[in-house]
Design a protein around this motif. Structure first.
Motif, PDB file in Angstrom:
ATOM      1  N   PHE A 286      21.736 -20.016  -6.066  1.00 25.17           N
ATOM      2  CA  PHE A 286      21.606 -18.663  -6.617  1.00 25.17           C
ATOM      3  C   PHE A 286      21.711 -17.577  -5.552  1.00 25.17           C
ATOM      4  CE2 PHE A 286      19.620 -15.020  -8.611  1.00 25.17           C
ATOM      5  CZ  PHE A 286      20.084 -15.083  -9.918  1.00 25.17           C
ATOM      6  N   PRO A 287      21.002 -17.683  -4.416  1.00 24.94           N
ATOM      7  CA  PRO A 287      21.113 -16.620  -3.409  1.00 24.94           C
ATOM      8  C   PRO A 287      22.524 -16.490  -2.827  1.00 24.94           C
ATOM      9  CG  PRO A 287      19.167 -17.963  -3.012  1.00 24.94           C
ATOM     10  CD  PRO A 287      19.990 -18.685  -4.029  1.00 24.94           C
ATOM     11  N   VAL A 288      23.281 -17.584  -2.857  1.00 28.03           N
ATOM     12  CA  VAL A 288      24.652 -17.546  -2.332  1.00 28.03           C
ATOM     13  C   VAL A 288      25.596 -16.901  -3.341  1.00 28.03           C
ATOM     14  CG1 VAL A 288      26.594 -18.951  -1.542  1.00 28.03           C
ATOM     15  CG2 VAL A 288      24.249 -19.572  -0.905  1.00 28.03           C
ATOM     16  N   GLN A 289      25.478 -17.303  -4.607  1.00 25.32           N
ATOM     17  CA  GLN A 289      26.407 -16.834  -5.628  1.00 25.32           C
ATOM     18  C   GLN A 289      26.065 -15.450  -6.164  1.00 25.32           C
ATOM     19  OE1 GLN A 289      29.088 -18.388  -6.064  1.00 25.32           O
ATOM     20  NE2 GLN A 289      28.567 -20.275  -4.970  1.00 25.32           N
ATOM     21  N   VAL A 290      24.815 -15.025  -6.010  1.00 30.89           N
ATOM     22  CA  VAL A 290      24.393 -13.692  -6.456  1.00 30.89           C
ATOM     23  C   VAL A 290      23.957 -12.922  -5.212  1.00 30.89           C
ATOM     24  CG1 VAL A 290      22.929 -12.429  -8.093  1.00 30.89           C
ATOM     25  CG2 VAL A 290      23.613 -14.787  -8.594  1.00 30.89           C
ATOM     26  N   PHE A 293      20.859 -10.587  -4.725  1.00 33.92           N
ATOM     27  CA  PHE A 293      19.540 -11.225  -4.626  1.00 33.92           C
ATOM     28  C   PHE A 293      19.151 -11.376  -3.157  1.00 33.92           C
ATOM     29  CE2 PHE A 293      16.978 -15.001  -3.922  1.00 33.92           C
ATOM     30  CZ  PHE A 293      15.987 -14.909  -4.867  1.00 33.92           C
ATOM     31  N   ARG A 294      20.106 -11.765  -2.344  1.00 35.37           N
ATOM     32  CA  ARG A 294      19.865 -12.012  -0.922  1.00 35.37           C
ATOM     33  C   ARG A 294      19.789 -10.722  -0.121  1.00 35.37           C
ATOM     34  NH1 ARG A 294      24.597 -14.660   0.165  1.00 35.37           N
ATOM     35  NH2 ARG A 294      25.511 -12.643   0.695  1.00 35.37           N
ATOM     36  N   ASP A 295      20.630  -9.741  -0.505  1.00 35.73           N
ATOM     37  CA  ASP A 295      20.807  -8.554   0.330  1.00 35.73           C
ATOM     38  C   ASP A 295      19.885  -7.401  -0.031  1.00 35.73           C
ATOM     39  OD1 ASP A 295      22.817  -9.998   1.528  1.00 35.73           O
ATOM     40  OD2 ASP A 295      24.400  -9.099   0.298  1.00 35.73           O
ATOM     41  N   ASP A 296      19.540  -7.271  -1.309  1.00 32.06           N
ATOM     42  CA  ASP A 296      18.772  -6.105  -1.747  1.00 32.06           C
ATOM     43  C   ASP A 296      17.887  -6.489  -2.937  1.00 32.06           C
ATOM     44  OD1 ASP A 296      17.766  -3.677  -2.542  1.00 32.06           O
ATOM     45  OD2 ASP A 296      19.674  -2.614  -2.414  1.00 32.06           O
ATOM     46  N   PRO A 297      16.692  -7.046  -2.688  1.00 27.98           N
ATOM     47  CA  PRO A 297      15.824  -7.516  -3.780  1.00 27.98           C
ATOM     48  C   PRO A 297      15.531  -6.459  -4.837  1.00 27.98           C
ATOM     49  CG  PRO A 297      15.014  -8.308  -1.677  1.00 27.98           C
ATOM     50  CD  PRO A 297      16.121  -7.347  -1.366  1.00 27.98           C
ATOM     51  N   LEU A 298      15.314  -5.219  -4.425  1.00 26.97           N
ATOM     52  CA  LEU A 298      15.004  -4.174  -5.407  1.00 26.97           C
ATOM     53  C   LEU A 298      16.207  -3.900  -6.309  1.00 26.97           C
ATOM     54  CD1 LEU A 298      12.871  -2.214  -6.408  1.00 26.97           C
ATOM     55  CD2 LEU A 298      13.728  -0.531  -4.755  1.00 26.97           C
ATOM     56  N   SER A 299      17.389  -3.845  -5.715  1.00 25.32           N
ATOM     57  CA  SER A 299      18.599  -3.634  -6.510  1.00 25.32           C
ATOM     58  C   SER A 299      18.839  -4.820  -7.441  1.00 25.32           C
ATOM     59  CB  SER A 299      19.802  -3.434  -5.590  1.00 25.32           C
ATOM     60  OG  SER A 299      20.977  -3.228  -6.343  1.00 25.32           O
ATOM     61  N   PHE A 300      18.535  -6.028  -6.984  1.00 25.61           N
ATOM     62  CA  PHE A 300      18.672  -7.205  -7.847  1.00 25.61           C
ATOM     63  C   PHE A 300      17.803  -7.051  -9.091  1.00 25.61           C
ATOM     64  CE2 PHE A 300      16.657 -11.242  -9.120  1.00 25.61           C
ATOM     65  CZ  PHE A 300      17.769 -11.890  -9.628  1.00 25.61           C
ATOM     66  N   MET A 301      16.579  -6.593  -8.900  1.00 24.87           N
ATOM     67  CA  MET A 301      15.688  -6.412 -10.047  1.00 24.87           C
ATOM     68  C   MET A 301      16.220  -5.318 -10.972  1.00 24.87           C
ATOM     69  SD  MET A 301      12.896  -7.634 -11.380  1.00 24.87           S
ATOM     70  CE  MET A 301      12.125  -8.481  -9.995  1.00 24.87           C
ATOM     71  N   ASP A 302      16.680  -4.200 -10.375  1.00 22.54           N
ATOM     72  CA  ASP A 302      17.129  -3.052 -11.164  1.00 22.54           C
ATOM     73  C   ASP A 302      18.437  -3.303 -11.907  1.00 22.54           C
ATOM     74  OD1 ASP A 302      14.977  -1.549 -10.314  1.00 22.54           O
ATOM     75  OD2 ASP A 302      16.064  -0.606  -8.652  1.00 22.54           O
ATOM     76  N   THR A 303      19.373  -3.956 -11.233  1.00 23.01           N
ATOM     77  CA  THR A 303      20.739  -4.042 -11.773  1.00 23.01           C
ATOM     78  C   THR A 303      21.103  -5.404 -12.351  1.00 23.01           C
ATOM     79  OG1 THR A 303      21.717  -4.681  -9.639  1.00 23.01           O
ATOM     80  CG2 THR A 303      21.502  -2.319 -10.096  1.00 23.01           C
ATOM     81  N   VAL A 304      20.304  -6.413 -12.053  1.00 23.51           N
ATOM     82  CA  VAL A 304      20.649  -7.759 -12.531  1.00 23.51           C
ATOM     83  C   VAL A 304      19.550  -8.349 -13.413  1.00 23.51           C
ATOM     84  CG1 VAL A 304      21.247 -10.125 -11.862  1.00 23.51           C
ATOM     85  CG2 VAL A 304      22.123  -8.194 -10.529  1.00 23.51           C
ATOM     86  N   LEU A 305      18.380  -8.627 -12.835  1.00 18.20           N
ATOM     87  CA  LEU A 305      17.395  -9.405 -13.573  1.00 18.20           C
ATOM     88  C   LEU A 305      16.887  -8.678 -14.808  1.00 18.20           C
ATOM     89  CD1 LEU A 305      16.012 -12.111 -13.597  1.00 18.20           C
ATOM     90  CD2 LEU A 305      14.121 -11.123 -12.290  1.00 18.20           C
ATOM     91  N   GLU A 306      16.448  -7.450 -14.671  1.00 24.83           N
ATOM     92  CA  GLU A 306      15.922  -6.731 -15.842  1.00 24.83           C
ATOM     93  C   GLU A 306      16.996  -6.446 -16.892  1.00 24.83           C
ATOM     94  OE1 GLU A 306      11.946  -4.524 -14.048  1.00 24.83           O
ATOM     95  OE2 GLU A 306      13.872  -3.472 -13.937  1.00 24.83           O
ATOM     96  N   PRO A 307      18.201  -5.965 -16.513  1.00 21.11           N
ATOM     97  CA  PRO A 307      19.217  -5.738 -17.549  1.00 21.11           C
ATOM     98  C   PRO A 307      19.638  -7.008 -18.288  1.00 21.11           C
ATOM     99  CG  PRO A 307      19.778  -4.530 -15.547  1.00 21.11           C
ATOM    100  CD  PRO A 307      18.636  -5.432 -15.203  1.00 21.11           C
ATOM    101  N   PHE A 308      19.785  -8.108 -17.557  1.00 24.19           N
ATOM    102  CA  PHE A 308      20.210  -9.337 -18.229  1.00 24.19           C
ATOM    103  C   PHE A 308      19.065  -9.966 -19.020  1.00 24.19           C
ATOM    104  CE2 PHE A 308      23.915  -9.166 -15.378  1.00 24.19           C
ATOM    105  CZ  PHE A 308      24.909  -9.388 -16.325  1.00 24.19           C
ATOM    106  N   ALA A 309      17.820  -9.759 -18.585  1.00 26.85           N
ATOM    107  CA  ALA A 309      16.685 -10.206 -19.396  1.00 26.85           C
ATOM    108  C   ALA A 309      16.647  -9.437 -20.711  1.00 26.85           C
ATOM    109  CB  ALA A 309      15.382 -10.016 -18.625  1.00 26.85           C
ATOM    110  N   ASP A 310      16.933  -8.137 -20.652  1.00 28.82           N
ATOM    111  CA  ASP A 310      16.949  -7.319 -21.875  1.00 28.82           C
ATOM    112  C   ASP A 310      17.982  -7.834 -22.871  1.00 28.82           C
ATOM    113  OD1 ASP A 310      14.970  -5.671 -20.897  1.00 28.82           O
ATOM    114  OD2 ASP A 310      16.338  -4.114 -20.200  1.00 28.82           O
TER     115      ASP A 310
END
Length: 578
Positions: A286-290, A293-310
């Motif tokens: 996951f950290p390699v393919q996304v 996630f590796r580079d900017d944890p806050l952006s991962f939460m804002d732009t990936v995890l929360e939107p896709f969870a929604d």
């Protein structure tokens, strides 16, 4: 250059009185799972302790409680618990109950020190709780366990779940056991626990070292999931100043989806980014393919995890799907969910996420084509590699790759959502076969056909749905069925075909399967004068059920599916070729 004195790892066995002292201020990191010990584990601990302190004990007067692993710098009491949360929490509950049951006021106040550090202005020691759970659980734990007198009035467990339920359940179990002991026996237990019970304490100086130990412990059998490890990784990359915020947001999503679906979400997100069959474990890949996630944890939460969870939650919300995209789209998503795989979900999630962002995407049309493609792959029993390559192509259509290298092992690109004439022919060949024998296929197929047979206003959420043959599998000699199917080849040819199958909203009755046609229609297919299924009611309109009747019925049903999937012209070509 690193100070080597700060890099050392210390390990020593220590009495419990040394562990619950001013030398340690325990905190449970946000990445840890909640407190989860069951009452059986607590009861076993109490039994072991009381047996070990007895005169007939073979423990040589001491008891080993296992090991704990801490992130702790030499000389500082601050200790983040990497391993040992369950034992430290249970021991804190035990100390709290003993304190609250203590009859002597002076002793009761004195015993408070095992739960809370007493302030000492002369030594510069502030008042502080010995153990702080995760931020989400700490306030509840302090109110109902750690505060003096709290365990005298434990709340009821009804309505509680997760860590809160375990805390109350175990506190009540410990209190019930200790009340039976009496004051003198409880004092003996406390003395034995403090002076004769030991923990091996491993102190690791840096979060990086803790991360490595955390992963090793998982490999050695700690009950951690891939998402637990990813959470630890993300929070470590984010740094302590962002840890609480990110941890809370992570857990809110995990609770809303529940643990199994939460893990599935990461698998789907990985596919959206990787667009290939995974070749490494989720926690490693996951950290390699996304990369975010590796580079900017806050952006991962804002732009990936929360939107896709929604949108994952939206994909499971039939009412909201109907409100936003219409009943047809909601019915098609329901149809997709009947399949025996979820490989179609990443394209659906990406489409819904684009819609939520305001992109110009026709969700209804996309879902229509996705469902048709998914049923083609389902009916021809395409293997996982074929499915994943095809859905990767669909993802590329939705979101064209930027500077993406060709996928490893990828062959010529498919048509994505569109079906070629060859694929349509393969689909109808599969639909026209012995579908009953494909046990994982037949019920979803008939429910899809049922969906194509009415206006979309009916739903079929019956606790039991079964598939029945109209013409039975066994022909009794002298019966009407034996007369209609005197040619054994005719019986064999039509028996398991789509035209000879109906749906029932109850368990099949073996004694009724060989009823003659008229009795079967009225007594078995519709015992209450009607059936909730359109397909079954249509069969009840037939006067006979001969091979010719099934043949005509088969063509009608195939035409119905062709119309539902927008394949009428291709169906006509296939029918001619057949």
């Amino acid at each position: 250059m690193n100070d080597l004195s700060q890099l050392r790892i210390e390990a020593a066995h220590k009495k419990i009185s040394e562990v619950f002292s001013k030398d340690y201020a325990f905190t449970i990191p946000a990445y840890q799972r909640p407190y989860a010990w069951e009452t059986t584990q607590v009861e076993e601990l109490l039994t072991d302790l009381t047996e070990a302190m007895g005169p007939a004990s073979k423990s040589d007067g001491f008891y080993f409680l296992g090991s704990i692993v801490l992130v702790k710098k030499h000389g500082s009491p601050n200790a983040r618990v990497v391993d040992g949360q369950q034992r430290l929490t249970t021991l804190t509950i035990l100390f709290s109950v003993i304190r609250d049951l203590t009859e002597d006021t002076v002793k009761r106040v004195s015993r408070e020190k095992y739960i809370k550090q007493v302030a000492n202005e002369d030594e510069g020691i502030p008042e502080a709780l010995r153990l702080l759970l995760r931020q989400k659980d700490q306030a509840y734990f302090e109110k109902h366990v750690q505060m003096i007198g709290a365990t005298n009035d434990l709340p009821v467990k009804d309505g509680l779940s997760g860590a809160k339920a375990r805390i109350i359940e175990n506190a009540r179990t410990i209190r019930n056991k200790l009340e039976e002991m009496g004051e003198e026996k409880r004092s003996e237990l406390l003395k034995f626990l403090l002076q004769n019970c030991y923990l091996v304490v491993v102190e690791v100086p840096t979060p990086t070292a803790a991360r490595r130990i955390f992963t090793v412990l998982n490999a050695r059998g700690m009950d951690l999931s891939a998402t637990d490890i990813l959470k630890a990784d993300l929070l470590e990359r984010a740094g302590e100043h962002k840890e609480d915020n990110l941890s809370q947001r992570w857990e809110d999503i995990e609770i809303s989806l529940e643990r199994g679906k939460f893990s599935d979400l990461f698998t789907h997100v990985r596919m959206i980014f990787e667009r290939d069959k995974p070749r490494t474990s989720l926690e490693n890949g996951f950290p390699v393919q996304v990369p975010v996630f590796r580079d900017d944890p806050l952006s991962f939460m804002d732009t990936v995890l929360e939107p896709f969870a929604d949108v994952f939650l939206l994909s499971m919300d039939d009412v909201e799907l109907r409100n936003r995209f219409g009943h047809k789209t909601a019915d098609l998503v329901r149809s997709l969910n009947r399949l025996d795989n979820k490989d179609w979900l990443p394209p659906l999630l990406l489409c819904l996420q684009q819609s939520n962002k305001g992109d110009n995407v026709d969700v209804a049309e996309f879902v229509f084509q996705l469902e048709r493609l998914a049923y083609y792959l389902f009916m021809v029993r395409a293997d996982v590699n074929v499915r994943m390559n095809r859905y990767a192509d669909v993802l590329d259509v939705l979101e064209p790759p930027v500077d993406r290298k060709p996928r490893a092992g990828a062959k010529e690109r498919s048509t994505g959502l569109e079906l070629t004439e060859t694929e349509v022919f393969a689909l109808f060949n599969a639909l026209d076969g012995d579908v009953y024998l494909a046990t994982r296929v037949v019920k979803p197929l008939l429910l899809r056909l049922e969906q194509a047979s009415h206006d979309g206003s009916a739903n079929y959420d019956f606790p039991t749905i079964s598939v029945e043959h109209v013409c039975p599998q066994t022909l009794e000699e002298g019966s009407q069925w034996a007369e209609w199917y005197s040619d054994a080849e005719d019986h064999s040819y039509w028996l398991h075909s789509i035209g000879n199958l109906v749906l029932l909203n109850f368990r099949k009755n073996s004694a009724a399967r060989n009823y003659d046609f008229e009795k079967k229609k009225t007594k078995y297919f519709a015992p209450g004068d009607t059936s909730p299924f359109t397909l079954t009611n249509e069969v009840r309109e037939f006067e006979s059920w001969t091979p010719e009747d099934i043949e005509g019925r088969r063509k009608e049903l195939l035409k119905r599916l062709a119309k539902a999937w927008g394949l009428k012209d291709a169906f006509k070509k296939w029918w001619k070729s057949e």
